[in-house]
Motif scaffolding. Sequence first.
Motif, PDB file in Angstrom:
ATOM      1  N   LYS A 167       0.729  -1.158  -0.034  1.00 32.02           N
ATOM      2  CA  LYS A 167      -0.105  -0.036  -0.152  1.00 32.02           C
ATOM      3  C   LYS A 167       0.849   1.269  -0.005  1.00 32.02           C
ATOM      4  O   LYS A 167       0.491   2.211  -0.810  1.00 32.02           O
ATOM      5  N   ALA A 168       2.017   1.094   0.943  1.00 30.60           N
ATOM      6  CA  ALA A 168       2.877   2.342   1.039  1.00 30.60           C
ATOM      7  C   ALA A 168       3.512   2.636  -0.648  1.00 30.60           C
ATOM      8  O   ALA A 168       3.571   3.809  -1.046  1.00 30.60           O
ATOM      9  N   ILE A 169       3.840   1.532  -1.285  1.00 33.03           N
ATOM     10  CA  ILE A 169       4.424   1.771  -2.489  1.00 33.03           C
ATOM     11  C   ILE A 169       3.407   2.269  -3.565  1.00 33.03           C
ATOM     12  O   ILE A 169       3.887   3.220  -4.375  1.00 33.03           O
ATOM     13  N   GLU A 170       2.313   1.413  -3.532  1.00 37.44           N
ATOM     14  CA  GLU A 170       1.413   2.179  -4.355  1.00 37.44           C
ATOM     15  C   GLU A 170       0.988   3.616  -4.181  1.00 37.44           C
ATOM     16  O   GLU A 170       0.725   4.462  -5.321  1.00 37.44           O
ATOM     17  N   LYS A 171       0.829   4.137  -2.968  1.00 34.02           N
ATOM     18  CA  LYS A 171       0.579   5.415  -2.718  1.00 34.02           C
ATOM     19  C   LYS A 171       1.713   6.396  -3.041  1.00 34.02           C
ATOM     20  O   LYS A 171       1.378   7.480  -3.650  1.00 34.02           O
ATOM     21  N   SER A 172       2.857   5.925  -2.851  1.00 34.06           N
ATOM     22  CA  SER A 172       3.981   6.698  -3.145  1.00 34.06           C
ATOM     23  C   SER A 172       3.836   6.848  -4.836  1.00 34.06           C
ATOM     24  O   SER A 172       4.258   8.137  -5.494  1.00 34.06           O
ATOM     25  N   ALA A 173       3.750   5.523  -5.501  1.00 35.60           N
ATOM     26  CA  ALA A 173       3.712   5.844  -7.137  1.00 35.60           C
ATOM     27  C   ALA A 173       2.478   6.738  -7.490  1.00 35.60           C
ATOM     28  O   ALA A 173       2.894   7.365  -8.494  1.00 35.60           O
ATOM     29  N   ASN A 174       1.271   6.653  -6.836  1.00 30.51           N
ATOM     30  CA  ASN A 174       0.250   7.506  -7.421  1.00 30.51           C
ATOM     31  C   ASN A 174       0.490   8.840  -7.177  1.00 30.51           C
ATOM     32  O   ASN A 174       0.311   9.860  -8.141  1.00 30.51           O
ATOM     33  N   GLN A 175       1.071   9.264  -5.945  1.00 35.17           N
ATOM     34  CA  GLN A 175       1.526  10.606  -5.748  1.00 35.17           C
ATOM     35  C   GLN A 175       2.536  11.310  -6.549  1.00 35.17           C
ATOM     36  O   GLN A 175       2.390  12.463  -7.196  1.00 35.17           O
ATOM     37  N   THR A 176       3.480  10.232  -7.179  1.00 34.38           N
ATOM     38  CA  THR A 176       4.680  10.770  -8.105  1.00 34.38           C
ATOM     39  C   THR A 176       3.967  11.008  -9.240  1.00 34.38           C
ATOM     40  O   THR A 176       4.288  11.951 -10.120  1.00 34.38           O
ATOM     41  N   ALA A 177       3.119  10.184  -9.757  1.00 34.45           N
ATOM     42  CA  ALA A 177       2.191  10.246 -10.972  1.00 34.45           C
ATOM     43  C   ALA A 177       1.336  11.348 -11.103  1.00 34.45           C
ATOM     44  O   ALA A 177       1.489  12.309 -12.131  1.00 34.45           O
ATOM     45  N   PHE A 178       0.690  11.787  -9.971  1.00 37.03           N
ATOM     46  CA  PHE A 178       0.024  13.155 -10.089  1.00 37.03           C
ATOM     47  C   PHE A 178       0.658  14.142 -10.296  1.00 37.03           C
ATOM     48  O   PHE A 178       0.582  15.294 -10.970  1.00 37.03           O
ATOM     49  N   LEU A 179       1.923  14.299  -9.427  1.00 38.42           N
ATOM     50  CA  LEU A 179       2.640  15.359  -9.351  1.00 38.42           C
ATOM     51  C   LEU A 179       3.495  15.602 -10.946  1.00 38.42           C
ATOM     52  O   LEU A 179       3.662  16.700 -11.178  1.00 38.42           O
ATOM     53  N   ALA A 180       3.722  14.316 -11.536  1.00 36.65           N
ATOM     54  CA  ALA A 180       4.415  14.578 -12.878  1.00 36.65           C
ATOM     55  C   ALA A 180       3.497  14.957 -13.813  1.00 36.65           C
ATOM     56  O   ALA A 180       3.912  16.011 -14.534  1.00 36.65           O
ATOM     57  N   ILE A 181       2.223  14.494 -13.776  1.00 36.64           N
ATOM     58  CA  ILE A 181       1.282  14.926 -14.422  1.00 36.64           C
ATOM     59  C   ILE A 181       0.978  16.532 -14.371  1.00 36.64           C
ATOM     60  O   ILE A 181       0.737  17.370 -15.539  1.00 36.64           O
ATOM     61  N   GLU A 182       0.725  16.849 -13.118  1.00 30.79           N
ATOM     62  CA  GLU A 182       0.504  18.127 -13.002  1.00 30.79           C
ATOM     63  C   GLU A 182       1.434  19.218 -13.350  1.00 30.79           C
ATOM     64  O   GLU A 182       1.241  20.187 -13.631  1.00 30.79           O
ATOM     65  N   SER A 183       2.771  18.853 -13.064  1.00 23.68           N
ATOM     66  CA  SER A 183       3.860  19.467 -13.419  1.00 23.68           C
ATOM     67  C   SER A 183       4.025  19.715 -15.125  1.00 23.68           C
ATOM     68  O   SER A 183       4.337  20.845 -15.378  1.00 23.68           O
ATOM     69  N   VAL A 184       3.565  18.651 -15.921  1.00 22.26           N
ATOM     70  CA  VAL A 184       3.391  18.900 -17.154  1.00 22.26           C
ATOM     71  C   VAL A 184       2.393  19.827 -17.696  1.00 22.26           C
ATOM     72  O   VAL A 184       2.759  20.643 -18.337  1.00 22.26           O
TER      73      VAL A 184
END
Length: 114
Positions: free
Chosen positions: A22-39
Motif C-alpha cells: 500500500k505504501a509503495i502504491e500510494k507513493s507511485a500514485n503521488q509521484t504520477a500525480f505530481l508529474a502530470i500536474e507539472s507537465v
Amino acid sequence: MKKEEILARSKKENIHGDERHKAIEKSANQTAFLAIESVYAALIVILFIQKLITGKAFADYQVFLLAFLIGYIGRFATKYSYTKEKEWLFGLVCGIIGSIACLINIVGKGMGWF
C-alpha cells in the motif's frame, strides 16, 4: 482449520506485506500525480507566454488549465474528506469555481459567444 493453519496461510498470502504494498502504491500514485500536474503547469506557462509574444499559441492553454484544476480538485476533495480542515475546503471551492469559469470560457469561445 486450526489456528496454526490459519496463521501459516495468512503469513504465506502476505509474504510481501500488505502495508508495504500500500505504501509503495500510494507513493507511485503521488509521484504520477505530481508529474502530470507539472507537465500541465509547464504547458500552461509555455502556451501563455507564446500567446503573449506571438499573439497565437500552438494550443489553447485553458484546456491544460482546466485539466490542472480538475486534478487539484480531486486532491483537495480527498484531503478534505479525510481531515475536514477548512483550508482544504477553501481550496476545493476555489478549484471548482475556477474550473467552471474556465470551462465556460472554453465553451463560450468555441461557440463564438465571447
